[in-house]
Design an enzyme around this catalytic site. Sequence first.
Site, PDB file in Angstrom:
ATOM      1  CG  PHE A  79      13.923 -17.411  28.620  1.00  0.00           C
ATOM      2  CD1 PHE A  79      13.398 -17.772  29.868  1.00  0.00           C
ATOM      3  CD2 PHE A  79      13.381 -17.996  27.481  1.00  0.00           C
ATOM      4  CE1 PHE A  79      12.360 -18.686  29.956  1.00  0.00           C
ATOM      5  CE2 PHE A  79      12.349 -18.916  27.572  1.00  0.00           C
ATOM      6  CZ  PHE A  79      11.836 -19.255  28.812  1.00  0.00           C
ATOM      7  CG  ASP A  80      19.151 -11.581  30.930  1.00  0.00           C
ATOM      8  OD1 ASP A  80      19.954 -11.502  29.989  1.00  0.00           O
ATOM      9  OD2 ASP A  80      19.436 -11.260  32.094  1.00  0.00           O
ATOM     10  N   GLY A  81      19.867 -14.233  29.756  1.00  0.00           N
ATOM     11  CA  GLY A  81      20.723 -15.384  30.024  1.00  0.00           C
ATOM     12  C   GLY A  81      21.162 -15.490  31.463  1.00  0.00           C
TER      13      GLY A  81
ATOM     14  CG  PHE B 231      10.930 -14.694  32.134  1.00  0.00           C
ATOM     15  CD1 PHE B 231      10.086 -14.609  33.230  1.00  0.00           C
ATOM     16  CD2 PHE B 231      10.525 -15.468  31.048  1.00  0.00           C
ATOM     17  CE1 PHE B 231       8.867 -15.268  33.251  1.00  0.00           C
ATOM     18  CE2 PHE B 231       9.312 -16.131  31.061  1.00  0.00           C
ATOM     19  CZ  PHE B 231       8.478 -16.038  32.166  1.00  0.00           C
TER      20      PHE B 231
ATOM     21  CG  ASP C 241      19.398 -10.685  36.184  1.00  0.00           C
ATOM     22  OD1 ASP C 241      20.389 -10.437  36.906  1.00  0.00           O
ATOM     23  OD2 ASP C 241      19.420 -10.547  34.950  1.00  0.00           O
TER      24      ASP C 241
END
Length: 372
Positions: free
Chosen positions: A217-219, A334, A336
């Site tokens: 995951f990105d943060g 993932f 954004d």
Amino acid sequence: MVKMSLDPVQVMSGQVKELKVASASNGDSRGSWKEKEEFDQEHLGLSTKSKPPKPENAVTIAVSSRVLFRTEREQKVFEQKGVEEYLRYQIEHENEPFAPGPAFPFVKALEAVNARLRELYPQSEELFDIVLVTYNHAHVGIRLINTINHHNLFIERFCMTGGSSPIGYLKAWQTNLYLSADASKVREALTEGIAAATMFMPEKVTEVSDSQLRVAFDGDAVLFSDESERIFKAHGLDKFFEHEKENEDTLLDHGPLKGFLEALGKLQKKFYAKGQRLNCPIRTYLVTARSAASSGIRALKTLRAWGLEVDEALFLAGAPKGPMLEKIRPHIYFDDQMFHVEGAAEMGTIAAHVPYGIAQNYKAKTNTTVGK
């Protein structure tokens, strides 16, 4: 920059010839006795067949047919010849299985985790449950079922909407994650509070583990809100660092995929309870452009306050994510920002775009093809 070509899901509609269904056999047939035996075994708890868990107990993953399988050839038929020829083509080729798509290794890893969970907790329904979601007409379902059987997938729940939006069904399934090729439907799901991401097929694909599910995951704007990202976009890096330092004891708000990380954590703890922390078939990663000393502490404090863990945290201080992801080899990553999705794809990582937050106002400056 690598080209990723997975067009958005197309709406399918139209009429085709009626399918004939064989009439039920009478009570003296061998088939009916076999069915009765299976019915009795199931209700006596003797059946060895796996059953999908109840939605309220499961971690439900809804996957579009366009990301689970490769359907580019069929898409060309639809675009060039129309709906009726498309449906006819699908029926004529219904015994030819589709090739695996970008979500296929992820789904296989989910099933591997389920197998381990069933060994430890035979009666538990706290499992991954996969729902196949497609805009296709129901007649295409035969080919999809044949494909699932060909690849030995355990997918019992189908949602074939015939062109209607699937979002209402996703809510009814209590979906924890929705993966699709249709960015507009992913945005719609996010608006409804459902964790969702758009998947792409890179030209190069890295081999991944078949025994351990790895999710990265990105943060900001993925696990967390885009609060800090907004500061960076509006005022630059120095102001971002200043803001994070001033607010290091203030928790970040949750992002769209926080609930999915939470669901993964609950299943991980089932393995920990059996003394299998070091042999857990689920591993999670935080891969963020944040710097550890200047802005990482707020992210870690937020996760700890939520009661969530990540197995590994990589603070890259703006360095490219692709090489790190190539080392991790996640089944899915993932982010954004399309820039990072494209960078991951260059290194062969299956990446998924979470179209959420301020970064969506900034278009990627590459020639990447991500659909229409």
